[in-house]
Scaffold this active site. Structure first.
Site, mmCIF file in Angstrom:
data_model
loop_
_atom_site.group_PDB
_atom_site.id
_atom_site.type_symbol
_atom_site.label_atom_id
_atom_site.label_comp_id
_atom_site.label_asym_id
_atom_site.label_seq_id
_atom_site.Cartn_x
_atom_site.Cartn_y
_atom_site.Cartn_z
ATOM 1 N N HIS A 147 37.707 35.790 36.860
ATOM 2 C CA HIS A 147 38.291 35.722 38.196
ATOM 3 C C HIS A 147 37.854 34.281 38.517
ATOM 4 O O HIS A 147 36.778 33.612 39.012
ATOM 5 C CB HIS A 147 37.504 36.455 39.442
ATOM 6 C CG HIS A 147 38.590 36.491 40.525
ATOM 7 N ND1 HIS A 147 39.538 37.261 40.787
ATOM 8 C CD2 HIS A 147 38.504 35.648 41.427
ATOM 9 C CE1 HIS A 147 40.203 36.709 41.746
ATOM 10 N NE2 HIS A 147 39.518 35.791 42.328
ATOM 11 N N HIS A 188 39.900 30.146 39.841
ATOM 12 C CA HIS A 188 40.951 29.551 40.603
ATOM 13 C C HIS A 188 40.967 28.078 40.299
ATOM 14 O O HIS A 188 40.402 27.101 41.321
ATOM 15 C CB HIS A 188 40.832 29.729 42.385
ATOM 16 C CG HIS A 188 40.996 31.004 42.495
ATOM 17 N ND1 HIS A 188 42.297 31.623 42.973
ATOM 18 C CD2 HIS A 188 40.280 32.144 42.854
ATOM 19 C CE1 HIS A 188 42.302 32.923 43.076
ATOM 20 N NE2 HIS A 188 40.824 33.221 43.448
ATOM 21 N N HIS A 209 48.143 39.070 45.489
ATOM 22 C CA HIS A 209 46.959 38.426 46.139
ATOM 23 C C HIS A 209 46.155 39.231 46.978
ATOM 24 O O HIS A 209 44.760 39.275 46.561
ATOM 25 C CB HIS A 209 47.542 37.290 47.165
ATOM 26 C CG HIS A 209 46.400 36.598 47.691
ATOM 27 N ND1 HIS A 209 45.985 36.644 48.946
ATOM 28 C CD2 HIS A 209 45.651 35.457 47.391
ATOM 29 C CE1 HIS A 209 45.023 35.960 49.415
ATOM 30 N NE2 HIS A 209 44.856 35.108 48.425
ATOM 31 N N GLU A 245 37.317 41.460 51.342
ATOM 32 C CA GLU A 245 36.145 40.616 51.064
ATOM 33 C C GLU A 245 35.346 40.236 52.314
ATOM 34 O O GLU A 245 34.614 40.038 52.312
ATOM 35 C CB GLU A 245 37.166 39.336 50.552
ATOM 36 C CG GLU A 245 36.256 38.231 50.373
ATOM 37 C CD GLU A 245 37.146 36.963 49.686
ATOM 38 O OE1 GLU A 245 36.498 35.922 49.452
ATOM 39 O OE2 GLU A 245 38.337 37.025 49.707
ATOM 40 N N ASP A 277 34.693 33.320 40.948
ATOM 41 C CA ASP A 277 35.666 32.918 41.753
ATOM 42 C C ASP A 277 35.926 31.562 41.630
ATOM 43 O O ASP A 277 35.515 31.181 40.550
ATOM 44 C CB ASP A 277 35.277 33.177 43.269
ATOM 45 C CG ASP A 277 36.473 33.494 44.266
ATOM 46 O OD1 ASP A 277 37.403 32.897 43.985
ATOM 47 O OD2 ASP A 277 36.439 34.295 45.141
#
Length: 409
Positions: A65, A67, A186, A216, A313
């Site tokens: 994961h 971004h 998402h 989250e 992340d």
């Protein structure tokens, strides 16, 4: 055929076995594990890979994961509470995306390899990360490329579908063993049911991996469970009369029979509603500390029998894409574990467990598995202490192999 020797080897099997003074024979797969003398006699023409005197060999890390489109973030986004962060993302995402040019993303990908990561799951919101990810895959890195879909406005659904499909088809052109197109929904609060169904139907039809963010934060938890709270006022910026599209149960039902990685799940209670054969949880401890009021209850999550693995992340909610840094953060956050046992578990959560979640034949030093492994220089250390000392001290690989090919940095 190649042979590599190491003083210590973490097999990263469920027992967390540690071998001493052994060697691997490998091509794209691991062919044999034995003494160096035995392997050289059996494979006399094999190339011997030289390394430092004291080394540790283990499977390369898997970070499911990231971004990368937010790789330019530094001082820009706001932390401390989820909605404060989310508003700053909305305000700054275009600027950050423009700053995250190909060279910057390639730099982050290369740095991940230097820190032992050979496989990533990249969540792509805009498609600006496609070219550098394709280039990295051509250089040997394994990329699971999750094209993301989101949108809450009914009137925008046709445009959202069109944009998503274009990005997905662009990624599909580069499909290979090392570049694997996938899909991201998402989140429950940001994805209209018609968009989620559209994307999940495509995933089922083409047997694609799926990723999604779930529970989250405290505000998201309150919104999905009670349709109240600060999220309602926030969503009025996007729709006149906001109401949750789902509760937790019916959002989870969307992913029935689909191999899915649920990211965060800090406030999840419905463990039994997940399929232990298809569903897993990506735990991003550092990100949770910056955005949420609490972290995942790791002991409870592991007791559920689900596959729990680590992810960093993105730099939108972390300061590092190193899985070693993420493991160090976990050591500090999860204080209710025996430290030595937690260290072993965290290494498995960065190797064996994400490999299983992504349905990849790697993450373990075992005959027949893909030859994805790294070599770190270490000091002499008792085996009982070695997993912990490795996490505490390791920074960069000496060597990294992906499908038997040595990476050049």
């Amino acid at each position: 055929m190649k042979i590599i020797y190491s003083d210590k080897i973490f097999l990263c099997n469920e027992k967390f076995s540690i071998l001493e003074k052994k060697a691997l024979a490998f091509n794209e797969q691991i062919i044999a594990i034995d003494s160096l003398e035995t392997l050289q006699k059996k494979y006399p023409k094999a190339e011997l890979i030289k390394s430092h005197k004291h080394t540790l060999l283990l499977p390369s890390f898997i970070n499911p994961h990231t971004h990368l489109e937010f790789s330019a973030n530094s001082y820009t986004l706001h932390f401390g509470e989820f909605l404060i962060w989310l508003k700053s993302v909305i305000n700054s995402r275009d600027e950050l995306s423009k700053e995250a040019k190909n060279n910057l993303i390639l730099e982050k990908l290369n740095w991940m390899r230097k820190t032992g990561t050979a496989t990533i799951g990249e969540i792509s919101s805009f498609g600006s990360d496609l070219k550098p990810c394709v280039k990295a895959s051509e250089e040997g890195m394994r990329i699971i490329f999750f094209n993301e879909i989101l949108g809450v406005s009914e009137s925008q659904i046709p445009n959202k579908k069109e944009d998503f499909l274009k990005r997905f088809q662009d990624a599909l052109k580069y499909k290979s063993e090392l570049f694997i197109p996938a899909i991201s929904i998402h989140s429950a609060y940001s994805t209209h049911p018609k968009l989620a169904k559209f994307a999940l139907d495509l995933a089922k039809k083409q047997n694609l991996l799926v990723s999604t963010h779930l529970l989250e934060s405290k505000v998201e938890n309150f919104w999905l469970r009670f349709a109240k709270g600060k999220f309602k006022n926030y969503l009025k910026n996007f729709t006149s009369n906001p109401a949750p599209f789902y509760n937790v149960d019916n959002f989870l039902k969307l992913f029935k029979d689909v191999r899915t990685l649920f990211t965060h799940c800090v406030y999840l209670k419905e463990w039994k509603n997940l399929d232990i054969n298809l569903h897993s949880i990506t735990h991003c401890a550092f990100s949770n500390r910056l955005l949420s009021t609490r972290s995942l209850n790791l002991k409870q999550a592991l007791k559920s029998g689900l596959n729990i693995h680590l992810g960093t992340d993105g730099l939108s909610s972390n300061i590092s894409l190193s899985m070693l840094d993420e493991m160090r953060a976990n050591l500090l956050i999860h204080k209710d574990f025996n430290l030595l046992e937690l260290a072993k578990k965290l290494i498995l959560m960065a190797t064996l467990y994400p490999a299983k979640a992504l349905n990849l034949d790697l993450g373990e030093i075992k005959v027949g598995k893909s030859a994805d492994f790294s070599l770190f220089e270490i000091r002499e250390c008792e085996n009982s202490q070695l997993p912990l000392q490795f996490i505490l001290n390791a920074k960069y690989v000496e060597k990294l192999f992906i499908k038997g090919r040595e990476c050049k940095f």
